[in-house]
Design an enzyme around this catalytic site. Structure first.
Site, PDB file in Angstrom:
ATOM      1  N   GLY A  16      42.515  16.346 -23.622  1.00 17.99           N
ATOM      2  CA  GLY A  16      42.542  15.255 -24.595  1.00 17.99           C
ATOM      3  C   GLY A  16      43.938  14.704 -24.843  1.00 17.99           C
ATOM      4  O   GLY A  16      44.270  14.342 -25.966  1.00 17.99           O
ATOM      5  N   LEU A  19      43.524  11.088 -26.009  1.00 19.17           N
ATOM      6  CA  LEU A  19      43.118  10.959 -27.415  1.00 19.17           C
ATOM      7  C   LEU A  19      44.257  11.347 -28.352  1.00 19.17           C
ATOM      8  O   LEU A  19      44.447  10.725 -29.403  1.00 19.17           O
ATOM      9  CB  LEU A  19      41.918  11.856 -27.699  1.00 19.17           C
ATOM     10  N   ASP A 146      51.216  20.754 -11.186  1.00 17.51           N
ATOM     11  CA  ASP A 146      50.645  20.013 -10.050  1.00 17.51           C
ATOM     12  C   ASP A 146      51.788  19.477  -9.192  1.00 17.51           C
ATOM     13  O   ASP A 146      52.788  18.993  -9.732  1.00 17.51           O
ATOM     14  CB  ASP A 146      49.863  18.766 -10.521  1.00 17.51           C
ATOM     15  N   LYS A 188      49.411  33.358 -24.285  1.00 16.66           N
ATOM     16  CA  LYS A 188      50.142  33.519 -23.014  1.00 16.66           C
ATOM     17  C   LYS A 188      50.058  32.297 -22.096  1.00 16.66           C
ATOM     18  O   LYS A 188      51.082  31.883 -21.529  1.00 16.66           O
ATOM     19  CB  LYS A 188      49.629  34.785 -22.295  1.00 16.66           C
ATOM     20  N   GLN A 191      52.599  29.929 -23.206  1.00 17.62           N
ATOM     21  CA  GLN A 191      53.956  30.397 -22.882  1.00 17.62           C
ATOM     22  C   GLN A 191      54.295  30.102 -21.420  1.00 17.62           C
ATOM     23  O   GLN A 191      55.380  29.627 -21.099  1.00 17.62           O
ATOM     24  CB  GLN A 191      54.058  31.906 -23.116  1.00 17.62           C
ATOM     25  N   CYS A 380      26.864  -7.568 -16.855  1.00 13.57           N
ATOM     26  CA  CYS A 380      27.368  -7.819 -15.498  1.00 13.57           C
ATOM     27  C   CYS A 380      26.258  -7.646 -14.455  1.00 13.57           C
ATOM     28  O   CYS A 380      25.421  -8.521 -14.320  1.00 13.57           O
ATOM     29  CB  CYS A 380      28.580  -6.926 -15.228  1.00 13.57           C
ATOM     30  N   GLY A 382      23.740  -5.920 -14.754  1.00 14.55           N
ATOM     31  CA  GLY A 382      22.527  -5.953 -15.576  1.00 14.55           C
ATOM     32  C   GLY A 382      22.053  -7.384 -15.776  1.00 14.55           C
ATOM     33  O   GLY A 382      20.851  -7.677 -15.739  1.00 14.55           O
ATOM     34  N   MET A 383      22.985  -8.304 -15.963  1.00 12.19           N
ATOM     35  CA  MET A 383      22.599  -9.721 -16.109  1.00 12.19           C
ATOM     36  C   MET A 383      22.133 -10.276 -14.764  1.00 12.19           C
ATOM     37  O   MET A 383      21.115 -10.996 -14.685  1.00 12.19           O
ATOM     38  CB  MET A 383      23.785 -10.547 -16.610  1.00 12.19           C
ATOM     39  N   GLU A 404      24.717  -9.173  -2.412  1.00 15.54           N
ATOM     40  CA  GLU A 404      25.442  -7.904  -2.484  1.00 15.54           C
ATOM     41  C   GLU A 404      24.637  -6.757  -1.870  1.00 15.54           C
ATOM     42  O   GLU A 404      25.189  -5.886  -1.216  1.00 15.54           O
ATOM     43  CB  GLU A 404      25.759  -7.559  -3.953  1.00 15.54           C
ATOM     44  N   HIS A 513      32.143  -7.897 -19.530  1.00 13.88           N
ATOM     45  CA  HIS A 513      32.008  -6.559 -20.122  1.00 13.88           C
ATOM     46  C   HIS A 513      32.476  -6.565 -21.580  1.00 13.88           C
ATOM     47  O   HIS A 513      33.657  -6.292 -21.844  1.00 13.88           O
ATOM     48  CB  HIS A 513      32.840  -5.545 -19.325  1.00 13.88           C
ATOM     49  N   GLU A 515      32.017  -4.461 -23.798  1.00  9.96           N
ATOM     50  CA  GLU A 515      32.362  -3.116 -24.297  1.00  9.96           C
ATOM     51  C   GLU A 515      33.862  -2.843 -24.317  1.00  9.96           C
ATOM     52  O   GLU A 515      34.330  -2.035 -25.118  1.00  9.96           O
ATOM     53  CB  GLU A 515      31.634  -2.034 -23.485  1.00  9.96           C
TER      54      GLU A 515
HETATM   55  N1  GLN Z   1      28.226  -5.610  -8.336  1.00 10.96           N
HETATM   56  C1  GLN Z   1      28.291  -6.791  -9.120  1.00 10.96           C
HETATM   57  C2  GLN Z   1      29.391  -7.720  -8.660  1.00 10.96           C
HETATM   58  O1  GLN Z   1      30.306  -7.325  -7.986  1.00 10.96           O
HETATM   59  C3  GLN Z   1      28.447  -6.486 -10.602  1.00 10.96           C
HETATM   60  C4  GLN Z   1      29.689  -5.756 -10.934  1.00 10.96           C
HETATM   61  C5  GLN Z   1      29.661  -5.149 -12.313  1.00 10.96           C
HETATM   62  O2  GLN Z   1      28.594  -4.915 -12.864  1.00 10.96           O
HETATM   63  N2  GLN Z   1      30.818  -4.889 -12.880  1.00 10.96           N
HETATM   64  O3  GLN Z   1      29.354  -8.881  -8.966  1.00 10.96           O
END
Ligand code: GLN
Length: 538
Positions: A16, A19, A146, A188, A191, A380, A382-383, A404, A513, A515
């Site tokens: 985290g 965060l 690393d 430990k 440490q 995206c 989804g649409m 696609e 997007h 979100e």
């Molecule tokens: N694969 C789709 C595109 O490239 C949608 C990409 C996405 O959902 N971010 O247009």
């Protein structure tokens, strides 16, 4: 004058650091300081854009179109400061810049080496674009020890001795495990991790100890003694029930106070944690639960839809409900499964995605949402799939698809060449996979009297994109005649940005997007409205 705080991690990964850095940034910002957060990733990919979610979780997109580490999402959500391209760097990016320069002969015949050339480039990144920031918090990805992170640790060591002299603070985050068999908290590993760091010339000023349970004073004393860190700078961070409790828990541990003390600074403002308390209370105490079906390929992967998960929680906060995600793997969804699983859902969400796998299950779910009036949000991909479903089942274009994932289809979604920010076309058949998308913030005009306009309460919006394909805008009239409205379009009327269904209570698809721009203190209107509609639906 900027002060630099370097955050490293030890013992194990995933403790985290992101965060913790974001929480500290929030506290310093609340105390009246200007803060900037940066992430250095030691892997060799130029950016995470081409990495699978299995490898790296979500790819977070900034306004200026960078594909970055998901920690930048935490930074934005906690501080409400938009991150920039210049806030994330990887070893791959550094080497690619250096090799380009070398090929152009810019090193004037010198031997190009990790020290000084790579380390210098890292130091440039740390200082780049700093204007009026009081604090620059730089998180170093990976774990001390690393091989990949060595140049970064060497660079921050050099930096603290040069430009950052007396302006740098080192925070080391480690794991302090509890051993059941001996009923003891063990110091430990911490440490050893600090020993490793010190062997590289870095003495931590603050140690943050991640632990399942409070660390007794004796163990803290031990860490302080062996790691050469003042007792009050051994800070514990005990697992919290929701990540939004983190700022408060660091405040109670006085992390911000110790940082200011180190730099001999006084707070400029008093911290107000009331809004955060309200958030955590709502998340932990809300009785009413709204079930949202999240249908995607990577639903069982914790971080694959990180910003989306958070945005839905924010929508829940706004509506005083708990959002329960029914995570459905689109590859396993046949029509029987869909009917069974979606009965429990009050809303259906199809997130962004790529490629053919799992599309059939998603399209069947969209059909159900459209026909049964279940609130639906398509993001995206989804649409794009919502448009394909409508074309196939309402417009009766049986072979409708996207180029696609189906070369023989009648494309209603297709590759529209590559677009730059001004909407002009960059032609090129041999483009690299990374960086060929429509990326970053673009505006959209919202149609009068549309559902989307009533949600945003604005005529024009700006949202972040990450995709290559577009809905064919020439089909607009045909779709609208049958009830699918292109209610958000690009300012030049060339691209479809938002679709909605006439006569359906809440059915929206967005090419962007949303979100990425939702914050716990400022939930995104689209998610608030989606959760509200779902709450009312069932
Ligand atoms: N694969 C789709 C595109 O490239 C949608 C990409 C996405 O959902 N971010 O247009």
């Amino acid at each position: 004058m900027a002060r630099y705080i370097f955050v490293t991690g030890g013992v194990v990964s995933s403790l985290g650091k992101g965060l913790s850095s974001a929480s500290l940034a929030f506290l310093l910002k609340s105390l009246g300081f200007n803060v900037r957060l940066r992430k250095m990733d030691p892997y060799l990919n130029v950016d995470p854009g081409t990495m699978s979610p299995f490898q790296h979780g979500e790819v977070f997109v900034t306004d200026d179109g960078a594909e970055t580490d998901l920690d930048l999402g935490h930074y934005e959500r906690f501080t409400n400061i938009s991150a920039k391209k210049s806030d994330n760097i990887t070893t791959g990016r550094i080497y690619s810049d250096i090799i380009k320069k070398e090929r152009k002969g810019e090193y004037l015949g010198k031997t190009v080496q990790v020290i000084p050339h790579v380390t210098n480039r890292i130091k440039e990144f740390i200082k780049k674009d700093i204007i009026n920031e009081d604090f620059v918090i730089c998180e170093i990805g990976g774990t001390v020890g690393d091989i990949e992170s060595l140049p970064f640790l060497e660079a921050i060591r050099q930096f603290s001795n040069e430009d950052g002299f007396q302006k740098s603070l080192f925070i080391h985050l480690t794991l302090v495990p509890f051993l059941k068999s001996s009923d003891e908290i063990k110091t430990k590993p911490t440490q050893h991790s600090v020993k490793e760091l010190r062997s590289l010339g870095i003495q931590p000023d603050i140690i943050i100890c991640r632990s399942e349970m409070p660390i007794p004073p004796d163990q803290r004393k031990k860490i302080s003694l062996f790691c050469n860190v003042r007792f009050e700078n051994v800070i514990e961070t005990v697992d919290v029930k929701t990540i939004y409790e983190a700022p408060k828990s660091f405040y109670l541990e006085k992390l911000d106070k110790q940082v200011l003390k180190f730099f001999k600074l006084k707070p400029r403002k008093k911290i107000n944690l009331k809004p955060w308390n309200k958030i955590t209370n709502t998340i932990l105490r809300s009785k009413k639960v709204v079930n949202i079906a999240l249908i995607g390929k990577y639903v069982n992967l914790k971080d694959a839809y990180k910003s989306l998960d958070e945005a839905l929680i924010h929508g829940g906060i706004k509506n005083n409900v708990k959002v329960n995600l029914l995570r459905l793997d689109s590859e396993k969804l046949n029509s029987k499964e869909i009917n069974k699983n979606l009965k429990k859902a009050s809303g259906i969400l199809i997130p962004g995605g790529f490629g053919k796998r799992g599309t059939d299950g998603k399209i069947l779910s969209i059909k159900l949402a459209r026909e049964k009036g279940i609130p639906f949000l398509g993001i995206c991909f989804g649409m794009q799939l919502a448009v394909i479903e409508f074309a196939r089942n309402v417009l009766k274009i049986k072979k409708a698809g996207s180029s696609e994932f189906d070369k023989g289809c009648e494309p209603v979604v297709g590759l529209m060449e590559e677009w730059d920010k001004n909407g002009s076309i960059i032609k090129g058949t041999n483009l690299d996979l990374g960086g060929t998308m429509r990326l970053g913030a673009f505006s959209a005009k919202l149609r009068h009297n549309s559902l989307i306009r009533s949600i945003y309460r604005k005529s024009s919006i700006s949202e972040r994109h990450r995709h290559r394909y577009e809905v064919d805008f020439k089909l607009k009239e045909k779709f609208e005649k049958k009830g699918m409205i292109f209610s958000g379009v690009s300012p030049d009327n060339k691209l479809t940005e938002i679709i909605e269904l006439k006569g359906h209570h809440w059915f929206i698809g967005v090419q962007f997007h949303p979100e990425f721009k939702s914050r716990p203190l400022y939930p995104h209107p689209l998610f608030s409205s989606f959760i509200n509609a779902s709450k009312k639906y069932k």
